[in-house]
Scaffold this motif. Structure first.
Motif, mmCIF file in Angstrom:
data_model
loop_
_atom_site.group_PDB
_atom_site.id
_atom_site.type_symbol
_atom_site.label_atom_id
_atom_site.label_comp_id
_atom_site.label_asym_id
_atom_site.label_seq_id
_atom_site.Cartn_x
_atom_site.Cartn_y
_atom_site.Cartn_z
ATOM 1 N N MET A 1 0.976 -1.283 0.003
ATOM 2 C CA MET A 1 0.083 0.284 0.191
ATOM 3 C C MET A 1 0.486 1.099 0.317
ATOM 4 N N GLU A 2 1.962 1.030 -0.300
ATOM 5 C CA GLU A 2 2.775 2.278 -0.677
ATOM 6 C C GLU A 2 2.210 3.792 -1.671
ATOM 7 N N CYS A 3 1.395 3.003 -2.130
ATOM 8 C CA CYS A 3 0.812 3.930 -3.213
ATOM 9 C C CYS A 3 -0.124 4.220 -2.946
ATOM 10 N N GLU A 4 -0.579 3.548 -1.577
ATOM 11 C CA GLU A 4 -1.856 4.520 -1.424
ATOM 12 C C GLU A 4 -0.875 5.767 -0.301
ATOM 13 N N ARG A 5 0.270 5.579 0.570
ATOM 14 C CA ARG A 5 0.304 6.235 1.173
ATOM 15 C C ARG A 5 0.711 7.582 1.045
ATOM 16 N N GLU A 6 1.754 7.146 0.231
ATOM 17 C CA GLU A 6 1.891 8.590 -1.243
ATOM 18 C C GLU A 6 0.648 9.014 -1.610
ATOM 19 N N VAL A 7 -0.319 9.058 -2.037
ATOM 20 C CA VAL A 7 -1.179 9.242 -3.103
ATOM 21 C C VAL A 7 -1.498 10.589 -1.183
ATOM 22 N N ARG A 8 -1.843 9.585 -0.094
ATOM 23 C CA ARG A 8 -2.561 10.399 0.930
ATOM 24 C C ARG A 8 -1.943 11.974 0.908
ATOM 25 N N ARG A 9 -0.184 11.369 1.056
ATOM 26 C CA ARG A 9 0.647 12.074 1.524
ATOM 27 C C ARG A 9 0.486 13.524 0.920
ATOM 28 N N ARG A 10 -0.108 14.102 -0.801
ATOM 29 C CA ARG A 10 -0.091 14.393 -1.998
ATOM 30 C C ARG A 10 -1.577 15.440 -1.261
ATOM 31 N N LEU A 11 -2.315 14.275 -1.332
ATOM 32 C CA LEU A 11 -3.803 15.314 -0.184
ATOM 33 C C LEU A 11 -3.999 15.778 0.834
ATOM 34 N N ARG A 12 -2.859 15.137 1.863
ATOM 35 C CA ARG A 12 -3.278 16.164 2.642
ATOM 36 C C ARG A 12 -2.042 17.197 2.796
ATOM 37 N N GLU A 13 -1.266 17.463 1.382
ATOM 38 C CA GLU A 13 -0.406 18.780 1.804
ATOM 39 C C GLU A 13 -1.663 19.117 0.413
ATOM 40 N N ALA A 14 -2.682 19.062 -0.352
ATOM 41 C CA ALA A 14 -3.241 20.051 -0.455
ATOM 42 C C ALA A 14 -4.473 20.087 -0.338
ATOM 43 N N GLY A 15 -4.658 19.815 1.146
ATOM 44 C CA GLY A 15 -5.807 19.760 2.069
ATOM 45 C C GLY A 15 -6.751 19.014 0.935
ATOM 46 N N GLN A 16 -6.801 17.989 0.835
ATOM 47 C CA GLN A 16 -8.628 17.441 0.136
ATOM 48 C C GLN A 16 -8.058 15.855 0.550
ATOM 49 N N GLU A 17 -7.325 15.162 1.624
ATOM 50 C CA GLU A 17 -7.621 14.660 2.654
ATOM 51 C C GLU A 17 -9.213 13.896 2.222
ATOM 52 N N GLN A 18 -10.252 14.375 2.152
ATOM 53 C CA GLN A 18 -11.655 13.839 2.203
ATOM 54 C C GLN A 18 -11.552 13.331 0.944
ATOM 55 N N LEU A 19 -11.029 12.913 0.193
ATOM 56 C CA LEU A 19 -11.003 12.462 -0.991
ATOM 57 C C LEU A 19 -10.691 10.940 -1.127
ATOM 58 N N LEU A 20 -10.334 10.516 -0.032
ATOM 59 C CA LEU A 20 -10.045 8.987 0.401
ATOM 60 C C LEU A 20 -10.843 8.585 1.544
ATOM 61 N N ARG A 21 -11.306 9.275 2.401
ATOM 62 C CA ARG A 21 -12.846 9.485 2.684
ATOM 63 C C ARG A 21 -13.473 8.142 3.355
ATOM 64 N N PHE A 22 -13.686 7.169 2.333
ATOM 65 C CA PHE A 22 -14.196 5.709 2.159
ATOM 66 C C PHE A 22 -13.184 4.499 1.720
ATOM 67 N N TRP A 23 -12.331 5.310 2.176
ATOM 68 C CA TRP A 23 -11.195 4.019 1.881
ATOM 69 C C TRP A 23 -11.241 3.003 2.445
#
Ligand code: UTP
Length: 499
Positions: A1-23
């Motif tokens: 799940m390396e990939c998920e972590r990386e995407v989550r990090r980028r979303l956090r940086e963008a202030g848009q982590e809610q896009l993963l809220r149903f993960w």
């Protein structure tokens, strides 16, 4: 799940982590799909996009900025007109246009990436049949106009020529458009001369500045506006294709205008004769407060000014001859040289600003339910194709007659303008006028003559339903041969099989 972590990090940086809220609720296929989508979003770009959308929305909600004091109409020397210009000049422009077409230097480019939300169909607008007797769709009408125009220009100059058709689509419209063209054998056009390409998409943003999920596993995306054309030309190497074919001039138009006169030789010839790099067709405004954009200068550069940016006093302003000063209504019908497009597809196009469109965007609520909003809830950021006028070195405008050239299909029939019914009527009235001019005699079902005087209002269907195939006549030409003194009863279709 390396990939998920990386995407989550980028979303956090963008202030848009809610896009993963149903993960946690997603299956592996859904997770892959969502990650695939999110991987394409750069953190900084996403953050900038969402905050730009939110601020633009807040600005939009305040009073519009008025441009009155900075505006000037298009100077007369840069305007041509199908009604006012001298007939000799018009003839020369038309000849010039045909000459360019016959030399394979002219292409048409269709903007067909829109979602057509107001019309409310699930397929691309070009596939819409407005209810003509022939059942032809907008795409078919346009294809047949190209075929006829090639023939006209070729015959005039004793050559065979091609007007290639470039079609900008989006994620929504590419596949169905491709399939539709395949199913209809490209309407008789050589498929090598139809080039479809895709524009980019941008996330739709809520009023709180957060990107919207349209499903638990999908971001709500929207095409980046018809001004996304310039980036799409570069992305898809379309400029190289134009160049390889020797195209110098491009007529850009919208899918929804049923009367569009594609690669209009007079317009093309006018622009070429004036040495223009950028041109716009315009129609007279129907009334001062008509909500259409007006082509004019602002601080000395050309642009389309929205009605909301002009005070009623300025909109009412008149010239000594009684005509409106700001009368050049934009109909999204443009001429560009290839060199101009090359500049726009580079850094200049990047400088175009975004416009805010407030739309109803289906979304999943906090509980994960799918909601179809009844009121606008989202911001779509769009570039507009005409925003490049500001970069023109030699801009011209060409005035045409609305009844002959402009009847857009925007809304469903429940609206009172720009509907399937109004589009159908505009075309049928035009063909009725052509048939009358060609000397047709109209009769009713009992064979009694229908007098020309029995005209009803153009808000209704014409007294005789008569549809003429674009394969026979591009713009009313050559009909005497088929219709002079011919008795026609309604409904009548003049098409190639019937000639
Ligand atoms: P409109 O602004 O009328 O939008 O497009 P639309 O998508 O057709 O309809 P609504 O607003 O959702 O109801 C004018 C022209 O620009 C094209 C459309 O396909 C149409 O030809 N367009 C619009 C694009 O090519 N891409 C876009 O992103 C938006």
């Amino acid at each position: 799940m390396e990939c998920e972590r990386e995407v989550r990090r980028r979303l956090r940086e963008a202030g848009q982590e809610q896009l993963l809220r149903f993960w946690d609720e997603l299956g592996s296929g859904q997770r892959e799909g969502l990650l695939g989508e999110l991987r394409l979003l750069d953190a900084r770009e996403l953050r900038d996009h969402c905050s730009r959308a939110q601020h633009a929305y807040e600005r939009e909600s305040s009073a519009p900025q008025r441009l009155d004091d900075r505006m000037r109409p298009v100077p007369a020397e840069f305007m041509g007109s199908v009604r006012r210009s001298h007939p000799e000049e018009r003839r020369a422009w038309e000849e010039e246009g045909y000459r360019q077409i016959s030399q394979n230097k002219v292409a048409v480019l269709l903007l067909a990436g829109g979602q057509g939300t107001r019309l409310g169909v699930t397929y691309p607008k070009g596939m819409y049949n407005v209810g003509l007797p022939s059942g032809k769709t907008l795409y078919q009408i346009q294809a047949e106009r190209i075929l006829r125009l090639q023939r006209l220009a070729g015959d005039k100059h004793s050559v065979q020529c091609t007007v290639p058709w470039y079609i900008m689509t989006s994620e929504f419209t590419l596949d169905p458009t491709q399939r539709f063209f395949e199913e209809h054998n490209f309407f008789g056009i050589d498929r090598a001369d139809v080039v479809m390409f895709e524009q980019r998409m941008l996330p739709a943003v809520g009023f709180d500045g957060r990107a919207i999920l349209e499903r638990k596993d999908k971001v709500a995306m929207a095409p980046d506006g018809n001004g996304g054309l310039y980036r799409a030309l570069a992305d898809n190497r379309i400029l190289e294709d134009l160049e390889a074919r020797g195209i110098c001039y491009i007529h850009v138009y919208c899918v929804d205008n049923i009367l569009v006169k594609m690669a209009d030789p007079m317009f093309v010839g006018f622009c070429v004769s004036k040495g223009a790099d950028c041109g716009a067709k315009v129609v007279e405004k129907a009334y001062p407060s008509e909500p259409v954009g007006v082509v004019c200068q602002v601080d000395g550069v050309y642009q389309v000014v929205e009605y909301s940016e002009i005070s009623p006093d300025t909109a009412e302003k008149r010239n000594p001859d009684g005509s409106l000063t700001y009368n050049a209504g934009s109909i999204c019908n443009h001429f560009f040289t290839l060199d101009f497009l090359k500049n726009m597809a580079g850094t200049l196009g990047e400088r175009l600003g975004y416009h805010v469109a407030i739309k109803k965007v289906p979304y999943v609520d906090e509980e994960g339910n799918l909601v179809k909003p009844t009121r606008p809830n989202g911001i779509k950021m769009e570039k507009f194709v005409f925003d490049v006028f500001q970069f023109a070195n030699n801009f011209v405008a060409f005035e045409v007659v609305r009844e002959e050239e402009f009847s857009p299909l925007k809304n469903a029939d429940t609206a009172d303008k720009d509907t399937p019914s109004t589009a159908r009527r505009s075309l049928l009235w035009q063909h009725y006028r052509w048939a009358l001019r060609a000397g047709a005699k109209f009769t009713d079902a009992e064979g009694c003559a229908i007098e020309e005087g029995s005209r009803v209002s153009e808000a209704e269907d014409p007294p005789v339903i008569c549809e003429i195939s674009p394969l026979i006549s591009y713009f009313g030409e050559g009909l005497d041969l088929h219709l002079s003194k011919k008795e026609i009863s309604s409904p009548f279709i003049l098409d190639v099989q019937k000639v």
